[in-house]
Design a protein around this motif. Structure first.
Motif, short mmCIF file in Angstrom:
data_model
loop_
_atom_site.label_atom_id
_atom_site.label_comp_id
_atom_site.label_asym_id
_atom_site.label_seq_id
_atom_site.Cartn_x
_atom_site.Cartn_y
_atom_site.Cartn_z
N GLU A 1 0.83 -1.21 0.00
CA GLU A 1 0.00 0.00 0.00
C GLU A 1 0.86 1.26 0.00
OE1 GLU A 1 -3.51 2.16 2.65
OE2 GLU A 1 -3.25 -0.03 2.74
N ARG A 2 1.94 1.23 0.77
CA ARG A 2 2.85 2.38 0.78
C ARG A 2 3.40 2.67 -0.61
NH1 ARG A 2 8.13 3.57 -0.94
NH2 ARG A 2 9.02 5.19 0.39
N ASP A 3 3.79 1.62 -1.33
CA ASP A 3 4.34 1.82 -2.67
C ASP A 3 3.29 2.33 -3.65
OD1 ASP A 3 6.76 0.98 -1.72
OD2 ASP A 3 6.70 -1.01 -2.64
N LEU A 4 2.05 1.91 -3.50
CA LEU A 4 0.97 2.41 -4.36
C LEU A 4 0.72 3.90 -4.08
CD1 LEU A 4 -1.50 -0.60 -4.24
CD2 LEU A 4 -0.16 0.15 -6.21
N TRP B 1 -4.86 7.53 -1.88
CA TRP B 1 -4.87 6.16 -1.38
C TRP B 1 -5.39 5.23 -2.46
CZ3 TRP B 1 -2.24 5.45 2.89
CH2 TRP B 1 -2.04 6.55 3.73
N PRO B 2 -4.82 4.04 -2.58
CA PRO B 2 -5.23 3.13 -3.65
C PRO B 2 -6.60 2.53 -3.38
CG PRO B 2 -3.66 2.05 -2.20
CD PRO B 2 -3.71 3.48 -1.76
N PRO B 3 -7.27 2.05 -4.43
CA PRO B 3 -8.58 1.40 -4.24
C PRO B 3 -8.47 0.23 -3.28
CG PRO B 3 -8.11 1.80 -6.56
CD PRO B 3 -6.84 2.08 -5.83
N ARG B 4 -9.55 -0.02 -2.56
CA ARG B 4 -9.59 -1.14 -1.64
C ARG B 4 -9.74 -2.45 -2.42
NH1 ARG B 4 -7.14 -0.08 2.13
NH2 ARG B 4 -8.28 -1.28 3.69
N LEU B 5 -9.28 -3.53 -1.83
CA LEU B 5 -9.46 -4.85 -2.42
C LEU B 5 -10.89 -5.33 -2.19
CD1 LEU B 5 -6.08 -6.45 -1.25
CD2 LEU B 5 -6.63 -5.48 -3.50
N PRO B 6 -11.33 -6.35 -2.93
CA PRO B 6 -12.72 -6.82 -2.79
C PRO B 6 -13.11 -7.19 -1.36
CG PRO B 6 -11.73 -7.74 -4.76
CD PRO B 6 -10.63 -7.03 -4.03
N TRP C 1 0.95 -5.34 13.70
CA TRP C 1 0.22 -6.08 12.67
C TRP C 1 0.99 -6.11 11.35
CZ3 TRP C 1 -1.98 -6.08 7.86
CH2 TRP C 1 -2.89 -7.10 7.61
N ASN C 2 1.38 -4.94 10.83
CA ASN C 2 2.06 -4.92 9.52
C ASN C 2 3.43 -5.58 9.58
OD1 ASN C 2 0.42 -1.94 9.38
ND2 ASN C 2 0.19 -3.31 7.61
#
Length: 241
Positions: free
Chosen positions: A15-18, A27-32, A53-54
């Motif tokens: 997510e950081r790279d996106l 912020w990138p689109p959320r996953l399904p 967590w991460n």
């Protein structure tokens, strides 16, 4: 008068790279399987998620900060999901594009945390340096998570080194042997090294300029690695001369 709210977001590497590919603007689109985008309200909570967590999930965790129009944010009330400071805003995935449009300024990476460094890496660095790195430093980098780099204040950006980076940086910097016993464990990325003097039984932490010709120009920063770690973990480390 218009005002902004400051928000925080813990992320993994992907997510950081996106976010970086967006020019640090969206912020990138959320996953399904991710129906909600949840920024949080404070650095402490974002750091807790990134580290607990991460880092275990991906080996790295990031804390990012951004600002959004405060009036717009009111449509997403604060959600308390735990203790007093465990606070989030819940943005439905289908509304994320509109949310991104209300971000004011760049998304800023505040900190990166890493997972445990293997004992074998410390052994290789110790062999190359001719002296072992202090047990307290091995404990910190070998623990569940440690600060790889980040802002410890508004003006102080600290980067810490892995043992292999310590070995390579020290060899490249002190080829003339002007700093016997030196081990570069970090710096500010702009010419100031954070250095251990391994000649001492309890190595002090010193600030040494990249152009230093010897130990006489070093400035004491912490009496021990334990003190340095305490400053870093409290967010109170500063570079000064």
């Amino acid at each position: 008068m218009e005002s902004n709210a400051v928000l925080w977001r813990p992320t993994g590497r992907v997510e950081r790279d996106l976010v970086a590919r967006s020019g640090w603007r969206a912020w990138p689109p959320r996953l399904p399987d991710q129906p909600i985008f949840y920024p949080v309200t404070n650095r402490w909570y974002a750091t807790k998620i990134a580290r607990e967590w991460n880092v275990p999930a991906e080996g790295v965790g990031h804390v990012l900060r951004f600002e959004v129009d405060a009036a717009f944010l009111e449509r997403y009330p604060v959600q308390r999901v735990g203790g007093r400071d465990v606070l989030e805003h819940w943005v439905p995935a289908e509304e994320l594009d509109g949310f991104n449009e209300r971000i004011d300024g760049p998304i800023v990476e505040i900190a990166e945390f890493r997972g445990p460094v293997a004992a074998a890496e410390f052994a290789r660095a110790g062999a190359g340096l001719g002296r072992e790195l202090p047990p307290a430093w091995r404990d910190y980098l070998g623990g569940a998570s440690w600060l790889r780099r980040g802002w410890t204040g508004d003006e102080h950006h600290l980067s810490l080194s892995t043992p292999e980076e310590t070995l390579a940086a020290t060899r490249a910097w002190d080829r003339a042997g002007a700093h016997p016993g030196a081990a570069i464990i970090g710096g500010d990325g702009a010419g100031e090294h954070l250095v251990l003097d391994l000649r001492e039984d309890e190595p002090p932490v010193l600030l040494v300029g990249v152009a230093s010709a010897g130990w006489e120009t070093a400035v004491p920063r912490a009496a021990s690695v334990e003190e340095l770690v305490d400053l870093v973990e409290a967010g109170e480390f500063e570079f000064y001369w």
